[in-house]
Design a protein around this motif. Structure first.
Motif, PDB file in Angstrom:
ATOM      1  N   PHE A  92     -42.313  -6.079 -65.824  1.00 58.83           N
ATOM      2  CA  PHE A  92     -41.950  -7.234 -66.651  1.00 58.83           C
ATOM      3  C   PHE A  92     -40.481  -7.148 -67.086  1.00 58.83           C
ATOM      4  N   SER A  93     -39.598  -7.030 -66.111  1.00 57.47           N
ATOM      5  CA  SER A  93     -38.182  -6.827 -66.414  1.00 57.47           C
ATOM      6  C   SER A  93     -37.306  -7.516 -65.376  1.00 57.47           C
ATOM      7  N   ILE A  94     -36.035  -7.659 -65.725  1.00 60.52           N
ATOM      8  CA  ILE A  94     -35.012  -8.181 -64.822  1.00 60.52           C
ATOM      9  C   ILE A  94     -33.925  -7.120 -64.711  1.00 60.52           C
ATOM     10  N   VAL A  95     -33.585  -6.762 -63.477  1.00 63.78           N
ATOM     11  CA  VAL A  95     -32.503  -5.821 -63.230  1.00 63.78           C
ATOM     12  C   VAL A  95     -31.448  -6.547 -62.400  1.00 63.78           C
ATOM     13  N   LEU A  96     -30.229  -6.605 -62.902  1.00 64.15           N
ATOM     14  CA  LEU A  96     -29.162  -7.292 -62.177  1.00 64.15           C
ATOM     15  C   LEU A  96     -28.527  -6.356 -61.157  1.00 64.15           C
ATOM     16  N   ARG A  97     -27.665  -6.920 -60.337  1.00 63.47           N
ATOM     17  CA  ARG A  97     -27.175  -6.229 -59.134  1.00 63.47           C
ATOM     18  C   ARG A  97     -26.403  -4.941 -59.442  1.00 63.47           C
ATOM     19  N   ASP A  98     -26.435  -4.053 -58.450  1.00 61.63           N
ATOM     20  CA  ASP A  98     -25.632  -2.821 -58.447  1.00 61.63           C
ATOM     21  C   ASP A  98     -25.978  -1.877 -59.599  1.00 61.63           C
ATOM     22  N   SER A  99     -27.220  -1.898 -60.044  1.00 61.31           N
ATOM     23  CA  SER A  99     -27.646  -0.996 -61.118  1.00 61.31           C
ATOM     24  C   SER A  99     -28.597   0.061 -60.578  1.00 61.31           C
ATOM     25  N   SER A 100     -28.716   1.160 -61.320  1.00 63.79           N
ATOM     26  CA  SER A 100     -29.604   2.233 -60.884  1.00 63.79           C
ATOM     27  C   SER A 100     -30.462   2.717 -62.049  1.00 63.79           C
ATOM     28  N   ILE A 101     -31.711   3.031 -61.727  1.00 61.29           N
ATOM     29  CA  ILE A 101     -32.651   3.596 -62.694  1.00 61.29           C
ATOM     30  C   ILE A 101     -33.234   4.828 -62.019  1.00 61.29           C
ATOM     31  N   GLU A 102     -33.063   5.984 -62.617  1.00 63.71           N
ATOM     32  CA  GLU A 102     -33.470   7.222 -61.977  1.00 63.71           C
ATOM     33  C   GLU A 102     -34.178   8.145 -62.963  1.00 63.71           C
ATOM     34  N   GLU A 156     -26.335   2.236 -65.321  1.00 62.22           N
ATOM     35  CA  GLU A 156     -27.023   3.460 -64.931  1.00 62.22           C
ATOM     36  C   GLU A 156     -27.988   3.857 -66.043  1.00 62.22           C
ATOM     37  N   VAL A 157     -29.256   3.992 -65.698  1.00 64.27           N
ATOM     38  CA  VAL A 157     -30.278   4.418 -66.656  1.00 64.27           C
ATOM     39  C   VAL A 157     -30.847   5.741 -66.157  1.00 64.27           C
ATOM     40  N   THR A 158     -30.723   6.799 -66.968  1.00 59.92           N
ATOM     41  CA  THR A 158     -31.205   8.136 -66.604  1.00 59.92           C
ATOM     42  C   THR A 158     -31.864   8.786 -67.816  1.00 59.92           C
ATOM     43  N   PRO A 159     -32.635   9.839 -67.607  1.00 61.14           N
ATOM     44  CA  PRO A 159     -33.229  10.527 -68.751  1.00 61.14           C
ATOM     45  C   PRO A 159     -32.167  11.270 -69.559  1.00 61.14           C
ATOM     46  N   ALA A 160     -32.435  11.427 -70.835  1.00 58.55           N
ATOM     47  CA  ALA A 160     -31.567  12.251 -71.673  1.00 58.55           C
ATOM     48  C   ALA A 160     -31.884  13.727 -71.423  1.00 58.55           C
ATOM     49  N   PRO A 161     -30.906  14.620 -71.598  1.00 58.65           N
ATOM     50  CA  PRO A 161     -31.174  16.059 -71.452  1.00 58.65           C
ATOM     51  C   PRO A 161     -32.254  16.502 -72.439  1.00 58.65           C
ATOM     52  N   SER A 162     -33.104  17.418 -72.008  1.00 63.26           N
ATOM     53  CA  SER A 162     -34.205  17.867 -72.878  1.00 63.26           C
ATOM     54  C   SER A 162     -33.720  18.772 -73.996  1.00 63.26           C
ATOM     55  N   VAL A 163     -32.601  19.461 -73.771  1.00 64.12           N
ATOM     56  CA  VAL A 163     -32.027  20.338 -74.800  1.00 64.12           C
ATOM     57  C   VAL A 163     -30.532  20.075 -74.877  1.00 64.12           C
ATOM     58  N   PRO A 164     -29.977  19.823 -76.060  1.00 61.00           N
ATOM     59  CA  PRO A 164     -30.679  19.688 -77.344  1.00 61.00           C
ATOM     60  C   PRO A 164     -31.424  18.364 -77.425  1.00 61.00           C
ATOM     61  N   SER A 165     -32.357  18.279 -78.370  1.00 61.46           N
ATOM     62  CA  SER A 165     -33.160  17.069 -78.518  1.00 61.46           C
ATOM     63  C   SER A 165     -32.336  16.002 -79.239  1.00 61.46           C
ATOM     64  N   ALA A 166     -31.643  15.199 -78.458  1.00 61.23           N
ATOM     65  CA  ALA A 166     -30.766  14.174 -79.041  1.00 61.23           C
ATOM     66  C   ALA A 166     -30.585  13.058 -78.034  1.00 61.23           C
ATOM     67  N   HIS A 167     -30.193  11.902 -78.529  1.00 59.22           N
ATOM     68  CA  HIS A 167     -29.899  10.756 -77.678  1.00 59.22           C
ATOM     69  C   HIS A 167     -28.397  10.615 -77.551  1.00 59.22           C
ATOM     70  N   ARG A 168     -27.917  10.452 -76.316  1.00 56.45           N
ATOM     71  CA  ARG A 168     -26.487  10.260 -76.071  1.00 56.45           C
ATOM     72  C   ARG A 168     -26.280   8.821 -75.602  1.00 56.45           C
ATOM     73  N   LEU A 169     -25.529   8.036 -76.361  1.00 58.22           N
ATOM     74  CA  LEU A 169     -25.399   6.603 -76.114  1.00 58.22           C
ATOM     75  C   LEU A 169     -23.947   6.198 -75.914  1.00 58.22           C
TER      76      LEU A 169
END
Length: 355
Positions: free
Chosen positions: A305-315, A330-343
């Motif tokens: 249920f989403s729209i992804v526009l051109r030249d993007s990546s989800i991994e 680019e959508v990727t997982p955050a590193p597991s250590v340290p437990s933080a979100h990088r935006l």
């Protein structure tokens, strides 16, 4: 009969997508929403189109061209500032001449097109004809008040206390009588020349203003929720077509379109869904009501249920849903250590994080 298509405006409700793209060109089922309107106009037998353009004029012109691919003749009419729908009619006066015309908001979407409406207008030829539809919260729209016989007796623009739940749909039909009306109105509290005020002027002058209450599907695609809903509606009507490569370890279920040059490997795609040309989906699940544009990469992820526009990546992302993802993202997982979100977020971004 001519058509006046409004393709200006900043698209503030779709930021940050519209910081770098015209809101009318955000794709629905991998086709710009503006194109659906132009196709509806051509289907109604109208060939001459005046396109009101603003800051995104170059992008609109590059996408639409001279209109020949739609069977139309496009004339571009620049609007220096978005000063209202009535202002658009005002600046298009010389091009419109004394012809009847339909005014179509380029970011609106109407299932079934406008052919029936145009034919009805041609039969009766009132001074103005408007479309209405019932909405849950009319405060964000132009709102019509009808009498007991269903005749329009009043219009208000974005009222705090609406007199009905009947909102104006972004399609209007006019005879040349509207030109005197748009010259007669004054800017509203928003600093704009409102088309609702011009139509009210026609009503007050005892001109004939007809309305049609539509029961079908209409959306103003000005925000993410409505974009996703329109995408869902369009995908409901697609037919299965596999022009790209799908390996034997993959399955495509239901109404799935895989464009030529796309590749699906070790993945499951459940329709209705569209996978654009040049896109690679590997080790992933793509669920219903999803549009993935051209040249994207979906790897080891789940998307629905989403729209992804051109030249993007989800991994490597476990689950994405109800999302609008822009170009070159680019959508990727955050590193597991340290437990933080990088935006890294641009202006007007909206982020939801599950901690």
């Amino acid at each position: 009969m001519k058509a006046l298509v409004l393709s200006g405006g900043a698209g503030t409700r779709l930021r940050p997508i519209t910081h770098t793209s015209a809101k009318q060109l955000v794709p629905v089922a991998n086709k710009p929403v503006l194109f659906y309107g132009l196709e509806s106009i051509a289907d109604a037998g109208i060939t001459e189109v005046g396109m009101i353009v603003g800051d995104t004029a170059a992008e609109i012109e590059n996408a639409v061209g001279d209109g020949s691919k739609f069977g139309l003749q496009i004339t571009y009419i620049p609007q220096e500032q978005p000063l209202g729908l009535a202002h658009a009619v005002l600046i298009a006066r010389d091009w419109l001449g004394d012809d009847d015309f339909v005014m179509y908001l380029g970011d609106n979407f109407i299932v079934g097109g406008i052919t029936g409406l145009v034919e009805e207008f041609r039969r009766h030829r009132p001074d103005a004809q408007i479309l209405l539809t019932r909405v849950a919260d009319p405060r964000s729209f132009g709102v019509a008040e009808l009498d007991a016989d269903g005749q329009v007796i009043g219009l208000e623009e974005k009222p705090e206390r609406p007199k009905s739940d009947l909102a104006l749909v972004g399609v209007y039909l006019f005879t040349p009588a509207v030109h005197d009306a748009v010259r007669a109105v004054q800017p509203s509290w928003r600093g704009e020349l409102e088309i609702t005020h011009a139509i009210q002027h026609l009503i007050d002058s005892r001109a004939e203003v007809r309305c049609t209450v539509i029961q079908g599907y209409w959306k103003d695609t000005g925000n993410v929720v409505d974009m996703l809903e329109v995408n869902r509606s369009v995908l409901e009507g697609i037919e299965r077509r596999i022009d790209g490569d799908v390996d034997t370890a993959s399955e495509t279920i239901g109404r799935v379109v895989v464009e030529a040059g796309a590749r699906i490997s070790n993945s499951r795609v459940v329709g209705p869904a569209v996978i654009g040309a040049g896109t690679v989906v590997s080790d992933s699940y793509v669920g219903p009501f999803t549009s993935v544009a051209e040249n994207c990469r979906i790897t080891d992820s789940e998307l629905e249920f989403s729209i992804v526009l051109r030249d993007s990546s989800i991994e490597g992302v476990r689950r994405i849903e109800s999302s609008l993802i822009g170009r070159h993202v680019e959508v990727t997982p955050a590193p597991s250590v340290p437990s933080a979100h990088r935006l890294v977020l641009g202006d007007h971004s909206k982020v939801q994080i599950h901690s």
